[in-house]
Design a protein around this motif. Structure first.
Motif, PDB file in Angstrom:
ATOM      1  N   ALA A  52      80.088  48.479  57.937  1.00  0.00           N
ATOM      2  CA  ALA A  52      80.815  50.040  57.782  1.00  0.00           C
ATOM      3  C   ALA A  52      81.526  50.065  58.934  1.00  0.00           C
ATOM      4  O   ALA A  52      81.267  49.681  60.233  1.00  0.00           O
ATOM      5  N   VAL A  53      82.479  50.883  58.898  1.00  0.00           N
ATOM      6  CA  VAL A  53      83.620  51.079  60.058  1.00  0.00           C
ATOM      7  C   VAL A  53      83.413  52.514  60.769  1.00  0.00           C
ATOM      8  O   VAL A  53      83.324  53.602  60.069  1.00  0.00           O
ATOM      9  N   LEU A  54      82.974  52.514  62.108  1.00  0.00           N
ATOM     10  CA  LEU A  54      82.744  53.844  62.426  1.00  0.00           C
ATOM     11  C   LEU A  54      83.804  54.278  63.465  1.00  0.00           C
ATOM     12  O   LEU A  54      84.622  53.865  63.817  1.00  0.00           O
ATOM     13  N   ASP A  55      83.662  55.810  63.544  1.00  0.00           N
ATOM     14  CA  ASP A  55      84.670  56.314  64.334  1.00  0.00           C
ATOM     15  C   ASP A  55      84.457  56.514  65.726  1.00  0.00           C
ATOM     16  O   ASP A  55      83.298  57.015  66.214  1.00  0.00           O
ATOM     17  N   PRO A  56      85.170  55.731  66.546  1.00  0.00           N
ATOM     18  CA  PRO A  56      84.603  55.514  67.915  1.00  0.00           C
ATOM     19  C   PRO A  56      84.660  56.855  68.732  1.00  0.00           C
ATOM     20  O   PRO A  56      83.687  57.177  69.445  1.00  0.00           O
ATOM     21  N   LYS A  58      83.951  59.882  67.414  1.00  0.00           N
ATOM     22  CA  LYS A  58      82.815  60.657  67.316  1.00  0.00           C
ATOM     23  C   LYS A  58      81.428  60.060  67.888  1.00  0.00           C
ATOM     24  O   LYS A  58      80.533  60.784  67.820  1.00  0.00           O
ATOM     25  N   LEU A  59      81.799  58.873  68.391  1.00  0.00           N
ATOM     26  CA  LEU A  59      80.643  58.266  69.242  1.00  0.00           C
ATOM     27  C   LEU A  59      80.748  58.213  70.472  1.00  0.00           C
ATOM     28  O   LEU A  59      80.047  57.650  71.396  1.00  0.00           O
ATOM     29  N   GLN A  61      83.260  57.126  72.124  1.00  0.00           N
ATOM     30  CA  GLN A  61      83.809  56.116  72.640  1.00  0.00           C
ATOM     31  C   GLN A  61      85.585  56.392  72.638  1.00  0.00           C
ATOM     32  O   GLN A  61      86.390  56.163  71.622  1.00  0.00           O
ATOM     33  N   VAL A 144      94.399  50.609  62.527  1.00  0.00           N
ATOM     34  CA  VAL A 144      93.093  49.579  62.882  1.00  0.00           C
ATOM     35  C   VAL A 144      92.710  49.153  61.769  1.00  0.00           C
ATOM     36  O   VAL A 144      91.862  49.789  61.130  1.00  0.00           O
TER      37      VAL A 144
END
Lengths: 152, 152
Positions: A52-56, A58-59, A61, A144
């Motif tokens: 799973a590719v996460l949105d930095p 939204k976290l 980061q 990315v």
DNA sequence: CTTGAAAAAAAATTAGA
DNA sequence: TCTAATTTTTTTTCAAG
């Protein structure tokens, strides 16, 4: 590995969640055949993993940096130790050992500039083997991916 | 977004194929609850997508390079045009617009040095807006991920 | 390779606390 | 919100052509 496999790979490297039936529609091969091929591609490790590719952002980061790191003297144990540290550093998304001016090029993702400073203190300062490092701050993550160019 | 969500994210960014039941075992929440949370995380785009990671070497892509690109004059249309070209270039895995000496830093994955030369000819030479570029050839892909640091 | 069937597993939905 | 039961979807396996 034929052209159909390549077509399947091209699809799943963009979306691993689409069903065998959908892939079947797109490339014209039965869902059963798609599944068999996918299993082979997984078993042979051509498909290394599915993630799973996460949105930095939204976290929380919000800062990405590209860092060029130069080591003092390049002996094997220092090299290996540094590689291991990078692999274990959660802030380090990517680490490449390269030719050229620097020895390593990193992609670092952190909360903010303060967290980046903390990172440099933990991993660079106080590490005598590191002679210097140069930071480029990312203003736009234009592209990315981990995609591989797939062509016939 | 609570701690349980973060635990789920930490797991799926390493392996998106594990079942809700397995995640349930690992973090102590019912499989149904896991699934509902995963759906929310997908809908809110915290999980941007789920992808298959391919082995470049097994696909005949044996060369990785990090390239620093400098543009002649930075005006918006030139910048945007370059970004668009990079997004559409299959050899370009990643492209960052950065501060520092260079304007862009790329990660390029190609078959071999010859294919890299072809790439530079197509995208760099004959593009007057590009003043220079510096190539670092990757000897070891020490760590290649899109992982985000997840902590409480 | 295909189709079709069947079994197992997983995901999505619904209902009730 | 959660859990628990149900339904639907998907995956896997199998047989036959």
């Amino acid at each position: 590995m034929d052209e159909l496999d390549l077509k399947i790979l091209a699809l799943v490297q963009d979306d691993a969640r689409q069903t065998a039936e959908r892939i079947s529609d797109l490339i014209g091969l039965s869902p059963t055949a798609i599944q068999k091929r996918l299993k082979k591609l997984r078993d042979s490790k051509i498909i290394q993993k599915e993630i799973a590719v996460l949105d930095p952002g939204k976290l929380g980061q919000t800062m990405t940096a590209v860092v060029e790191v130069s080591l003092e003297r390049e002996n094997l144990s220092v090299l290996d130790a540094f590689k291991k540290r990078m692999r274990n550093a959660p802030q380090v998304q990517q680490c490449y050992y390269t030719t050229g001016e620097a020895d390593f090029i990193l992609v670092v993702v952190v909360k903010d500039i303060k967290a980046y400073e903390t990172f440099t203190h933990e991993y660079f300062f106080g590490t005598p083997e590191i002679s210097k490092f140069k930071t480029s701050i990312v203003m736009d993550r234009v592209k990315v991916s981990l995609n591989v160019d797939i062509q016939k």
